[in-house]
Design a protein around this motif. Structure first.
Motif, PDB file in Angstrom:
ATOM      1  N   LYS A 241      61.827  33.253  76.431  1.00  0.00           N
ATOM      2  CA  LYS A 241      62.195  34.064  77.601  1.00  0.00           C
ATOM      3  C   LYS A 241      62.394  33.191  78.835  1.00  0.00           C
ATOM      4  O   LYS A 241      63.349  33.378  79.588  1.00  0.00           O
ATOM      5  N   GLU A 242      61.518  32.219  79.007  1.00  0.00           N
ATOM      6  CA  GLU A 242      61.676  31.305  80.154  1.00  0.00           C
ATOM      7  C   GLU A 242      63.019  30.589  80.111  1.00  0.00           C
ATOM      8  O   GLU A 242      63.711  30.473  81.115  1.00  0.00           O
ATOM      9  N   ALA A 243      63.374  30.117  78.923  1.00  0.00           N
ATOM     10  CA  ALA A 243      64.644  29.399  78.772  1.00  0.00           C
ATOM     11  C   ALA A 243      65.826  30.333  79.059  1.00  0.00           C
ATOM     12  O   ALA A 243      66.795  29.952  79.728  1.00  0.00           O
ATOM     13  N   ILE A 244      65.726  31.562  78.582  1.00  0.00           N
ATOM     14  CA  ILE A 244      66.817  32.519  78.792  1.00  0.00           C
ATOM     15  C   ILE A 244      66.958  32.831  80.287  1.00  0.00           C
ATOM     16  O   ILE A 244      68.062  32.890  80.834  1.00  0.00           O
ATOM     17  N   GLN A 245      65.813  33.012  80.956  1.00  0.00           N
ATOM     18  CA  GLN A 245      65.873  33.322  82.387  1.00  0.00           C
ATOM     19  C   GLN A 245      66.456  32.150  83.175  1.00  0.00           C
ATOM     20  O   GLN A 245      67.219  32.340  84.108  1.00  0.00           O
ATOM     21  N   HIS A 246      66.087  30.957  82.756  1.00  0.00           N
ATOM     22  CA  HIS A 246      66.644  29.764  83.398  1.00  0.00           C
ATOM     23  C   HIS A 246      68.167  29.759  83.219  1.00  0.00           C
ATOM     24  O   HIS A 246      68.918  29.543  84.163  1.00  0.00           O
ATOM     25  N   TYR A 247      68.588  30.034  81.993  1.00  0.00           N
ATOM     26  CA  TYR A 247      70.025  30.044  81.707  1.00  0.00           C
ATOM     27  C   TYR A 247      70.734  31.112  82.537  1.00  0.00           C
ATOM     28  O   TYR A 247      71.791  30.887  83.121  1.00  0.00           O
ATOM     29  N   GLN A 248      70.120  32.275  82.576  1.00  0.00           N
ATOM     30  CA  GLN A 248      70.723  33.404  83.284  1.00  0.00           C
ATOM     31  C   GLN A 248      70.902  33.078  84.770  1.00  0.00           C
ATOM     32  O   GLN A 248      71.960  33.305  85.348  1.00  0.00           O
ATOM     33  N   ARG A 249      69.870  32.491  85.354  1.00  0.00           N
ATOM     34  CA  ARG A 249      69.944  32.173  86.791  1.00  0.00           C
ATOM     35  C   ARG A 249      70.990  31.085  87.044  1.00  0.00           C
ATOM     36  O   ARG A 249      71.763  31.165  87.978  1.00  0.00           O
ATOM     37  N   THR A 250      71.019  30.097  86.180  1.00  0.00           N
ATOM     38  CA  THR A 250      71.955  28.979  86.386  1.00  0.00           C
ATOM     39  C   THR A 250      73.403  29.430  86.192  1.00  0.00           C
ATOM     40  O   THR A 250      74.285  29.034  86.941  1.00  0.00           O
ATOM     41  N   SER A 251      73.624  30.242  85.179  1.00  0.00           N
ATOM     42  CA  SER A 251      75.017  30.593  84.855  1.00  0.00           C
ATOM     43  C   SER A 251      75.478  31.838  85.604  1.00  0.00           C
ATOM     44  O   SER A 251      76.668  32.119  85.685  1.00  0.00           O
ATOM     45  N   ASP A 252      74.535  32.604  86.117  1.00  0.00           N
ATOM     46  CA  ASP A 252      74.835  33.845  86.824  1.00  0.00           C
ATOM     47  C   ASP A 252      75.688  34.809  85.987  1.00  0.00           C
ATOM     48  O   ASP A 252      76.621  35.422  86.487  1.00  0.00           O
ATOM     49  N   THR A 253      75.406  34.860  84.696  1.00  0.00           N
ATOM     50  CA  THR A 253      76.080  35.860  83.850  1.00  0.00           C
ATOM     51  C   THR A 253      75.014  36.665  83.115  1.00  0.00           C
ATOM     52  O   THR A 253      73.869  36.223  82.988  1.00  0.00           O
ATOM     53  N   LYS A 254      75.438  37.835  82.652  1.00  0.00           N
ATOM     54  CA  LYS A 254      74.510  38.647  81.854  1.00  0.00           C
ATOM     55  C   LYS A 254      74.325  38.016  80.484  1.00  0.00           C
ATOM     56  O   LYS A 254      75.259  37.444  79.923  1.00  0.00           O
ATOM     57  N   ILE A 255      73.135  38.155  79.954  1.00  0.00           N
ATOM     58  CA  ILE A 255      72.857  37.660  78.610  1.00  0.00           C
ATOM     59  C   ILE A 255      73.102  38.821  77.634  1.00  0.00           C
ATOM     60  O   ILE A 255      72.797  39.977  77.940  1.00  0.00           O
ATOM     61  N   THR A 256      73.668  38.511  76.482  1.00  0.00           N
ATOM     62  CA  THR A 256      73.793  39.536  75.435  1.00  0.00           C
ATOM     63  C   THR A 256      72.655  39.335  74.439  1.00  0.00           C
ATOM     64  O   THR A 256      72.396  38.199  74.023  1.00  0.00           O
ATOM     65  N   PHE A 257      71.979  40.407  74.099  1.00  0.00           N
ATOM     66  CA  PHE A 257      70.957  40.325  73.053  1.00  0.00           C
ATOM     67  C   PHE A 257      71.454  41.054  71.808  1.00  0.00           C
ATOM     68  O   PHE A 257      71.944  42.183  71.895  1.00  0.00           O
ATOM     69  N   GLU A 258      71.348  40.369  70.683  1.00  0.00           N
ATOM     70  CA  GLU A 258      71.672  41.001  69.399  1.00  0.00           C
ATOM     71  C   GLU A 258      70.342  41.414  68.771  1.00  0.00           C
ATOM     72  O   GLU A 258      69.393  40.621  68.733  1.00  0.00           O
ATOM     73  N   TYR A 259      70.297  42.644  68.303  1.00  0.00           N
ATOM     74  CA  TYR A 259      69.044  43.130  67.707  1.00  0.00           C
ATOM     75  C   TYR A 259      69.411  43.893  66.433  1.00  0.00           C
ATOM     76  O   TYR A 259      69.971  44.991  66.478  1.00  0.00           O
ATOM     77  N   ILE A 260      69.134  43.287  65.296  1.00  0.00           N
ATOM     78  CA  ILE A 260      69.414  43.950  64.014  1.00  0.00           C
ATOM     79  C   ILE A 260      68.341  45.005  63.782  1.00  0.00           C
ATOM     80  O   ILE A 260      67.151  44.734  63.982  1.00  0.00           O
ATOM     81  N   LEU A 261      68.762  46.188  63.390  1.00  0.00           N
ATOM     82  CA  LEU A 261      67.790  47.252  63.104  1.00  0.00           C
ATOM     83  C   LEU A 261      67.521  47.275  61.601  1.00  0.00           C
ATOM     84  O   LEU A 261      68.438  47.516  60.796  1.00  0.00           O
ATOM     85  N   ILE A 262      66.288  46.992  61.232  1.00  0.00           N
ATOM     86  CA  ILE A 262      65.910  46.900  59.819  1.00  0.00           C
ATOM     87  C   ILE A 262      64.868  47.980  59.523  1.00  0.00           C
ATOM     88  O   ILE A 262      63.844  48.073  60.219  1.00  0.00           O
ATOM     89  N   LYS A 263      65.161  48.759  58.520  1.00  0.00           N
ATOM     90  CA  LYS A 263      64.309  49.906  58.181  1.00  0.00           C
ATOM     91  C   LYS A 263      62.831  49.515  58.024  1.00  0.00           C
ATOM     92  O   LYS A 263      62.518  48.535  57.328  1.00  0.00           O
ATOM     93  N   ASP A 264      61.978  50.302  58.649  1.00  0.00           N
ATOM     94  CA  ASP A 264      60.514  50.147  58.550  1.00  0.00           C
ATOM     95  C   ASP A 264      60.019  48.766  58.966  1.00  0.00           C
ATOM     96  O   ASP A 264      58.946  48.325  58.544  1.00  0.00           O
ATOM     97  N   LYS A 265      60.807  48.056  59.730  1.00  0.00           N
ATOM     98  CA  LYS A 265      60.427  46.685  60.055  1.00  0.00           C
ATOM     99  C   LYS A 265      60.363  46.472  61.573  1.00  0.00           C
ATOM    100  O   LYS A 265      59.355  46.022  62.086  1.00  0.00           O
ATOM    101  N   ASN A 266      61.476  46.789  62.257  1.00  0.00           N
ATOM    102  CA  ASN A 266      61.532  46.413  63.679  1.00  0.00           C
ATOM    103  C   ASN A 266      62.159  47.497  64.555  1.00  0.00           C
ATOM    104  O   ASN A 266      62.670  47.182  65.631  1.00  0.00           O
TER     105      ASN A 266
END
Ligand code: SAH
Ligand code: SF4
Length: 358
Positions: A241-266
């Motif tokens: 998360k720290e690395a992502i926030q650093h990236y976000q602040r430096t690049s000033d763009t929105k981050i895309t998160f990919e989240y696979i939905l797996i049954k009974d798992k996440n």
């Protein structure tokens, strides 16, 4: 010694070698114009270059593009290209056609080291890194296909086979040539590097190049994420998360998160809550990807109800969350999966295919 490929030549490099050859600077400009503006990839077709100059270009460089092993058109505007890279290894590139844009999903490695448990490429193991010229070769080949339809590639995503940040130097080189205004000139918002979360490289990337970043997150509890993605043991969620926030602040763009939905798992309310907590303080959008079933993988896709509930939980809390259904049937799934299947000898190339839309 084998010749250097022309496809990893940057505009600056072209200026340099044309000068060294004793040619006038406008020859370099002509060559740059043919290659990067007109996107013409054979010397023969560069009709206003003198014959001797063209011959020298042919002699000094390899103009060899990856060979097409199979080309599968889905009914939804996607084309999966199974390609033979150098050393006869298979990789995959996917062309994604939309009404107002054309995207390309490229591979960055043959196989992948990171062994995510839901991923066919991960099961395969690692063979080798692709060179910048093999990455850009995928772009040039796909571009010459879509040009015949009056299209041009406007977006590139590194979501094919492999972990782009594990092949850092070659990927950065390819991104630089894609986004260089003198090069292919794609907007840095339209080139996306997708990573499973190599935190150290994310920080480095923010210093080296401007590019959109997608994070394959898939779980926001260390225990669960480490189970799904072994890389989480090396880079757990807090430093990630720290690395992502650093990236976000430096690049000033929105981050895309990919989240696979797996049954009974996440994808229960517990995990939705954990996701919301993780996303606090990161301007972002979330792509929810219902798991694509693969033979040999121990997971399943959740029900529509679970998918909708998970999405609603995020949207109710102000997040932009889109469900990305794969199209075209249930055979091979996200980018990279088809080649993985073939390489692993898990089956023939399916006639129907599905891809992850981006
Ligand atoms: N290694 C990089 C990029 C390649 S993976 C990364 O992990 O981000 C491309 C995308 O396909 C990733 O978001 C990955 O999580 C997803 N993917 C892999 N296997 C999948 C499956 N079985 N179903 C749905 N998406 C999958
Ligand atoms: Fe590698 Fe990405 Fe597949 Fe994980 S999801 S194994 S990082 S290609």
């Amino acid at each position: 010694m084998s010749k250097a490929s022309f496809f990893s030549a940057s505009p600056a490099f072209i200026n340099d070698f044309v000068g060294l050859w004793g040619e006038k600077p406008f020859r370099a400009r002509q060559l740059i114009h043919w290659h990067f503006r007109k996107r013409v990839f054979s010397v023969e077709a560069m009709s206003d270059l003198p014959q001797a100059f063209r011959e020298r270009l042919e002699q000094e460089f390899s103009w060899h593009l990856p060979e097409i092993v199979s080309l599968l058109d889905a009914d939804d505007g996607a084309t999966k290209l199974l390609l033979k890279a150098d050393r006869n290894q298979l990789i995959e590139t996917v062309i994604l056609r939309y009404p107002h844009r054309t995207a390309l999903c490229v591979s960055s490695q043959v196989g992948c080291k990171l062994a995510c448990r839901f991923c066919q490429t991960g099961k395969l193991g690692f063979f080798r890194h692709l060179s910048a010229s093999e990455i850009l070769g995928q772009f040039c080949l796909a571009e010459s296909i879509v040009q015949k339809e009056g299209r041009t590639i406007s977006n590139v995503v590194f979501m094919g086979m492999g972990e782009p940040l594990d092949n850092y130097d070659e990927v950065v080189k390819a991104v630089q040539i894609l986004t260089d205004p003198e090069g292919f000139g794609l907007s840095h918002r339209k080139v996306t590097v997708s990573t499973s979360g190599l935190a150290d490289k994310i920080v480095r990337l923010s210093e080296d190049v401007r590019v959109a970043l997608a994070i394959s997150l898939h779980a926001c509890r260390d225990e669960l994420r480490s189970d799904l993605m072994p890389i989480n043991k090396r880079f757990p969620l807090a430093p990630l998360k720290e690395a992502i926030q650093h990236y976000q602040r430096t690049s000033d763009t929105k981050i895309t998160f990919e989240y696979i939905l797996i049954k009974d798992k996440n994808c229960s309310v517990r995990e939705a809550k954990e996701l919301v907590h993780f996303l606090q303080g990161i301007p972002c959008k979330v792509n929810l990807i219902p798991f694509n079933n693969h033979p040999g993988l121990p997971y399943e896709r959740p029900s529509e109800e679970v998918i909708k509930t998970f999405q609603k939980y995020l949207m109710d809390r102000g997040f932009v969350a889109t469900v990305r259904y794969s199209k075209g049937g249930d055979v091979s799934a996200a980018c990279g999966q088809l080649a993985a299947k073939r390489v692993a000898g898990l089956g023939e190339v399916p006639q129907r295919l599905s891809v992850l839309t981006v």
